[in-house]
Write a protein that holds these residues in place. Sequence first.
Motif, short mmCIF file in Angstrom:
data_model
loop_
_atom_site.label_atom_id
_atom_site.label_comp_id
_atom_site.label_asym_id
_atom_site.label_seq_id
_atom_site.Cartn_x
_atom_site.Cartn_y
_atom_site.Cartn_z
N SER A 1 -3.18 5.76 17.50
CA SER A 1 -3.88 6.87 18.13
C SER A 1 -2.89 7.85 18.75
O SER A 1 -1.82 7.45 19.23
CB SER A 1 -4.81 6.33 19.23
OG SER A 1 -5.26 7.37 20.07
N PHE A 2 -3.29 9.11 18.76
CA PHE A 2 -2.48 10.14 19.40
C PHE A 2 -3.16 10.66 20.67
O PHE A 2 -2.87 11.76 21.14
CB PHE A 2 -2.22 11.29 18.42
CG PHE A 2 -1.45 10.86 17.20
CD1 PHE A 2 -0.08 10.68 17.26
CD2 PHE A 2 -2.11 10.62 16.00
CE1 PHE A 2 0.63 10.27 16.15
CE2 PHE A 2 -1.42 10.21 14.88
CZ PHE A 2 -0.04 10.02 14.95
N LYS A 3 -4.05 9.83 21.24
CA LYS A 3 -4.76 10.23 22.45
C LYS A 3 -3.80 10.46 23.63
O LYS A 3 -4.14 11.16 24.58
CB LYS A 3 -5.80 9.18 22.83
CG LYS A 3 -6.96 9.09 21.85
CD LYS A 3 -7.94 8.02 22.27
CE LYS A 3 -9.10 7.92 21.28
NZ LYS A 3 -10.06 6.85 21.66
N GLY A 4 -2.63 9.85 23.55
CA GLY A 4 -1.66 10.03 24.63
C GLY A 4 -1.13 11.44 24.73
O GLY A 4 -0.51 11.81 25.74
N PHE A 5 -1.39 12.23 23.69
CA PHE A 5 -0.93 13.63 23.72
C PHE A 5 -1.95 14.56 24.37
O PHE A 5 -1.69 15.74 24.57
CB PHE A 5 -0.69 14.14 22.29
CG PHE A 5 0.42 13.43 21.56
CD1 PHE A 5 1.34 12.63 22.22
CD2 PHE A 5 0.56 13.58 20.18
CE1 PHE A 5 2.36 11.99 21.54
CE2 PHE A 5 1.58 12.96 19.49
CZ PHE A 5 2.49 12.15 20.18
N ALA A 6 -3.13 14.02 24.71
CA ALA A 6 -4.24 14.87 25.16
C ALA A 6 -3.87 15.69 26.39
O ALA A 6 -4.29 16.84 26.53
CB ALA A 6 -5.47 14.00 25.45
N GLY A 7 -3.11 15.10 27.28
CA GLY A 7 -2.76 15.80 28.51
C GLY A 7 -1.48 16.60 28.43
O GLY A 7 -1.02 17.15 29.43
N ASN A 8 -0.92 16.67 27.23
CA ASN A 8 0.38 17.33 27.07
C ASN A 8 0.36 18.81 27.43
O ASN A 8 1.19 19.29 28.19
CB ASN A 8 0.86 17.21 25.62
CG ASN A 8 1.71 15.97 25.41
OD1 ASN A 8 1.76 15.12 26.28
ND2 ASN A 8 2.35 15.88 24.27
N GLY A 9 -0.59 19.52 26.85
CA GLY A 9 -0.57 20.97 26.97
C GLY A 9 0.54 21.53 26.08
O GLY A 9 1.38 20.80 25.56
N THR B 1 3.50 6.44 23.43
CA THR B 1 4.09 5.68 22.33
C THR B 1 3.38 4.35 22.12
O THR B 1 3.27 3.87 20.99
CB THR B 1 5.59 5.44 22.58
OG1 THR B 1 5.79 4.83 23.86
CG2 THR B 1 6.36 6.74 22.53
N ARG B 2 2.85 3.76 23.21
CA ARG B 2 2.07 2.53 23.06
C ARG B 2 0.82 2.78 22.23
O ARG B 2 0.48 1.98 21.33
CB ARG B 2 1.67 1.99 24.44
CG ARG B 2 0.92 0.64 24.37
CD ARG B 2 0.24 0.30 25.68
NE ARG B 2 -0.87 1.20 25.99
CZ ARG B 2 -2.07 1.10 25.43
NH1 ARG B 2 -2.34 0.15 24.52
NH2 ARG B 2 -3.04 1.94 25.75
N LEU B 3 0.14 3.87 22.50
CA LEU B 3 -1.08 4.19 21.77
C LEU B 3 -0.79 4.39 20.28
O LEU B 3 -1.57 3.96 19.42
CB LEU B 3 -1.74 5.44 22.36
CG LEU B 3 -2.42 5.25 23.72
CD1 LEU B 3 -2.79 6.60 24.32
CD2 LEU B 3 -3.66 4.37 23.58
N ILE B 4 0.32 5.03 19.98
CA ILE B 4 0.68 5.24 18.58
C ILE B 4 1.01 3.91 17.91
O ILE B 4 0.50 3.59 16.81
CB ILE B 4 1.90 6.18 18.46
CG1 ILE B 4 1.55 7.57 19.01
CG2 ILE B 4 2.34 6.29 17.00
CD1 ILE B 4 2.76 8.48 19.15
N ALA B 5 1.84 3.10 18.57
CA ALA B 5 2.31 1.84 17.97
C ALA B 5 1.21 0.81 17.84
O ALA B 5 1.13 0.10 16.84
CB ALA B 5 3.47 1.29 18.80
N GLU B 6 0.34 0.69 18.87
CA GLU B 6 -0.64 -0.39 18.90
C GLU B 6 -2.01 0.01 18.35
O GLU B 6 -2.74 -0.83 17.82
CB GLU B 6 -0.81 -0.89 20.33
CG GLU B 6 0.47 -1.52 20.91
CD GLU B 6 0.26 -2.03 22.32
OE1 GLU B 6 -0.90 -2.03 22.80
OE2 GLU B 6 1.25 -2.43 22.95
#
Length: 279
Positions: free
Chosen positions: A254-262, A246-251
């Motif tokens: 970016s949606f890179k935080g989803f990369a490890g989601n699977g 959520t930090r990556l999206i807000a700041e």
Amino acid sequence: MAHSPQVEAFRKLHEAGCFVMPNPWDLGSARWLRGQGFKALATTSAGFAFTQARADQDVPRDMMLAHIAEMVKAVPDLPVNADFENGYADTPDGVAANVKLCVATGVAGLSIEDATGREADPLYPFELAVERVKAARKAIDDTGSGVLLTARAECFLTGHPEPLKEAARRIEAYAAAGADVLYAPGPKTAADIGTIVSAAGGKPVNALVYGDFGLSVADIATAGARRISIGGALARAAWAAFMEATRLIAEEGSFKGFAGNGPSAPLNPFFTKDLEARS
């Protein structure tokens, strides 16, 4: 009074060896951990508090009792140990009354802390702390349930100037006062865990692993602990991934935080099959 199968199973687990008792915070995490083959689970006051938009130690007694009962029902074939904080009372009589309410949820075990929750005097005085354990012991005995009592010495987590020495003193006294399991959360070395084990005088000891201290299950077992719990660590791990995404999206947009989601593929079939089994 005959003890429940869950209580008997919990007692058996403490007789020899060392087992891991992870801490789910909701129904889904409880069922998933059961599916991984763990033989007992424990509630986490912090993990549950976060789901209620509250800080740890800020969940009212009745809300916590309802959560504990829900967790017991979520895994009816497994022993559940309740993180019952400080018993939601200062006096021994108050602790006794609340312990009976906790036993009534169907738990196989419960823990009582000696932390007051007050910054000015974070630990109950030694004599009062011992009396609180004695009161919890008598309350459980009065129910005839056989529920295991874990007594916790919170010296490390409350900033005591000599945490290991004071924890050992309290653990020894709590064992004599009738606790079934002893627990001093905070030690990060095998040597310090061994000191707590020695103070327990042969009774089972729970070790807390809330971070990577370089100790494996085998290391902790060699130090003499019979039980390992994780506290709010699993809940914090989930929150850490959530907060970073959520930090990556807000700041950064970016949606890179989803990369490890699977994909959610492992979850859907697991919960579908699990629900069928429960039904």
